[in-house]
Design a protein around this motif. Structure first.
Motif, PDB file in Angstrom:
ATOM      1  N   SER A   1       0.828  -1.205   0.000  1.00  8.72           N
ATOM      2  CA  SER A   1       0.000   0.000   0.000  1.00  8.72           C
ATOM      3  C   SER A   1       0.862   1.254   0.000  1.00  8.72           C
ATOM      4  CB  SER A   1      -0.926  -0.011   1.220  1.00  8.72           C
ATOM      5  OG  SER A   1      -1.727   1.146   1.254  1.00  8.72           O
ATOM      6  N   THR A   2       1.931   1.239   0.799  1.00  9.96           N
ATOM      7  CA  THR A   2       2.846   2.378   0.854  1.00  9.96           C
ATOM      8  C   THR A   2       3.515   2.599  -0.499  1.00  9.96           C
ATOM      9  OG1 THR A   2       3.278   1.976   3.199  1.00  9.96           O
ATOM     10  CG2 THR A   2       4.892   3.306   2.006  1.00  9.96           C
ATOM     11  N   ALA A   3       3.911   1.527  -1.146  1.00  6.33           N
ATOM     12  CA  ALA A   3       4.550   1.644  -2.454  1.00  6.33           C
ATOM     13  C   ALA A   3       3.598   2.226  -3.488  1.00  6.33           C
ATOM     14  CB  ALA A   3       5.056   0.276  -2.915  1.00  6.33           C
ATOM     15  N   GLY A   4       2.301   1.948  -3.348  1.00 11.43           N
ATOM     16  CA  GLY A   4       1.334   2.544  -4.267  1.00 11.43           C
ATOM     17  C   GLY A   4       1.233   4.046  -4.085  1.00 11.43           C
ATOM     18  N   LYS A   5       1.352   4.510  -2.840  1.00 11.42           N
ATOM     19  CA  LYS A   5       1.277   5.951  -2.577  1.00 11.42           C
ATOM     20  C   LYS A   5       2.571   6.658  -2.963  1.00 11.42           C
ATOM     21  CE  LYS A   5      -1.686   5.268   1.443  1.00 11.42           C
ATOM     22  NZ  LYS A   5      -1.643   5.030   2.893  1.00 11.42           N
ATOM     23  N   ASN A   6       3.680   5.986  -2.744  1.00  9.42           N
ATOM     24  CA  ASN A   6       4.975   6.648  -2.878  1.00  9.42           C
ATOM     25  C   ASN A   6       5.991   5.717  -3.530  1.00  9.42           C
ATOM     26  OD1 ASN A   6       6.807   8.707  -2.583  1.00  9.42           O
ATOM     27  ND2 ASN A   6       7.274   8.259  -0.437  1.00  9.42           N
ATOM     28  N   PRO A   7       5.765   5.359  -4.790  1.00 11.99           N
ATOM     29  CA  PRO A   7       6.616   4.344  -5.426  1.00 11.99           C
ATOM     30  C   PRO A   7       8.033   4.816  -5.727  1.00 11.99           C
ATOM     31  CG  PRO A   7       5.116   5.301  -7.032  1.00 11.99           C
ATOM     32  CD  PRO A   7       4.707   5.852  -5.690  1.00 11.99           C
ATOM     33  N   TYR A   8       8.284   6.110  -5.586  1.00 13.82           N
ATOM     34  CA  TYR A   8       9.603   6.627  -5.952  1.00 13.82           C
ATOM     35  C   TYR A   8      10.454   6.952  -4.723  1.00 13.82           C
ATOM     36  CZ  TYR A   8       6.942   6.962 -10.234  1.00 13.82           C
ATOM     37  OH  TYR A   8       6.148   6.664 -11.308  1.00 13.82           O
ATOM     38  N   ASP A   9      10.051   6.479  -3.560  1.00 13.34           N
ATOM     39  CA  ASP A   9      10.841   6.638  -2.339  1.00 13.34           C
ATOM     40  C   ASP A   9      12.010   5.652  -2.410  1.00 13.34           C
ATOM     41  OD1 ASP A   9      11.943   6.580   0.201  1.00 13.34           O
ATOM     42  OD2 ASP A   9      10.031   6.484   1.250  1.00 13.34           O
ATOM     43  N   LYS A  10      13.221   6.179  -2.540  1.00 13.26           N
ATOM     44  CA  LYS A  10      14.383   5.303  -2.715  1.00 13.26           C
ATOM     45  C   LYS A  10      14.603   4.401  -1.505  1.00 13.26           C
ATOM     46  CE  LYS A  10      19.279   5.207  -3.990  1.00 13.26           C
ATOM     47  NZ  LYS A  10      19.616   4.213  -2.956  1.00 13.26           N
ATOM     48  N   ASP A  11      14.392   4.934  -0.285  1.00 11.72           N
ATOM     49  CA  ASP A  11      14.566   4.107   0.911  1.00 11.72           C
ATOM     50  C   ASP A  11      13.603   2.925   0.901  1.00 11.72           C
ATOM     51  OD1 ASP A  11      16.561   5.784   1.885  1.00 11.72           O
ATOM     52  OD2 ASP A  11      15.116   7.079   2.891  1.00 11.72           O
ATOM     53  N   LEU A  12      12.362   3.183   0.481  1.00  2.03           N
ATOM     54  CA  LEU A  12      11.372   2.111   0.400  1.00  2.03           C
ATOM     55  C   LEU A  12      11.758   1.107  -0.678  1.00  2.03           C
ATOM     56  CD1 LEU A  12       8.627   0.846   1.106  1.00  2.03           C
ATOM     57  CD2 LEU A  12       7.570   2.436  -0.526  1.00  2.03           C
TER      58      LEU A  12
END
Length: 297
Positions: free
Chosen positions: A186-197
């Motif tokens: 779910s987090t990746a769907g909101k913020n797929p370009y977060d390098k740490d994630l």
């Protein structure tokens, strides 16, 4: 895997789980090439053309209106968390590059630390949407004793999948693992370009078959309240309820608070844990408090 691939796999996986009978559609003949709905059936249920639906399923959600996304969610029988994920995937595609590079919070404000320190009768800790634990009160650090010593900052997903102690600590390890991956998805769907994630997901996918299998399912769900069955190395078995409280002023941060039913062995065990945390536990729990983190400007 690109964000477009994530959209495609999410939609195809949701389509595959719905049978024509589930959707109230007649079935003609006995030889269907797919177990779930066909693309043309989803298009019909959503009220869009087959060509347009194929575009959507190929990952081209940019420009899709809210009404189209809502119709698609109804056709695929998405629950609230899945519907929110669909909208997040579409927003991420349309976001400006600067917005796309947003990072998960890495610290808490001193006031948030004071809030959890003021919770004196229950374990509490603060995590970001990537599962990093950024602050805890004494009982929270003592409850998740091994996790708090595992990394800087500790991370619930990394502990669950890479630390052998996790399978003994979480008495419902399979369910815990499912929940953690669904939250990360779910987090990746909101913020797929977060390098740490992205780095975390890459590390877990490389090092854990259990994580990789779950990640491929594209499941998402809310993780707001529920039960935790734990085996603590000091006080033994615990059956707890938790509440995950969002911090509106700090998007992406949640306070997790754990309580036990009154007059139960778990309530007694939490009291023992609180006593241990206040005395002997201080020498065992190595967790950086919020005031040792750099604070965001």
């Amino acid at each position: 895997m690109t964000h477009t691939d994530d959209v495609r796999k999410f939609l195809t996986s949701r389509r595959a789980r719905i049978t024509p009978e589930d959707a109230g559609l007649p079935v003609y003949g006995g030889n269907r090439r797919v177990a779930g709905l066909r693309r043309e059936e989803v298009a019909m249920l959503a009220g869009v053309s087959i060509d347009y639906y194929i575009r959507l399923e190929r990952g081209n959600l940019a420009g899709a209106s809210d009404s189209v996304l809502e119709a698609l969610a109804r056709a695929l029988q998405l629950d609230d968390a899945e519907t929110a994920h669909l909208f997040d995937l579409a927003r991420a595609l349309a976001a400006a590059p600067r917005v796309r590079r947003r990072r998960s919070p890495l610290a808490v404000r001193p006031g948030v630390q004071r809030v959890i320190d003021a919770i004196t009768t229950a374990p509490a800790w603060v995590r970001n949407d990537r599962g990093d634990v950024l602050a805890a009160n004494g009982q929270g650090a003592a409850l998740y004793l091994d996790m708090m010593a595992d990394g800087d900052p500790p991370n619930s997903a990394r502990f669950t999948f890479l630390n052998p102690k996790a399978q003994e600590f979480f008495r419902d390890w399979e369910r815990t693992a499912d929940d953690i991956v669904a939250v990360l998805r779910s987090t990746a769907g909101k913020n797929p370009y977060d390098k740490d994630l992205t780095d975390l997901i890459g590390e877990l996918s490389t090092r854990s078959d259990e994580f990789r299998t779950r990640w491929a399912r594209h499941d998402v769900r809310y993780h707001r309240t529920g039960r935790k069955r734990l085996h603590h190395p000091v006080v033994g078995d615990l059956d707890l309820t938790y509440e995950a409280l969002e911090l509106p002023a700090d998007p992406g941060l949640r306070i997790n608070v754990y309580t036990a039913e009154p007059s139960t062995p778990s309530e007694d065990a939490l009291k023992v844990l609180a006593s241990w945390a206040a005395t002997e536990g201080a020498a065992h729990v190595r967790f950086r408090r919020a005031d040792s983190f750099p604070h965001p400007q």
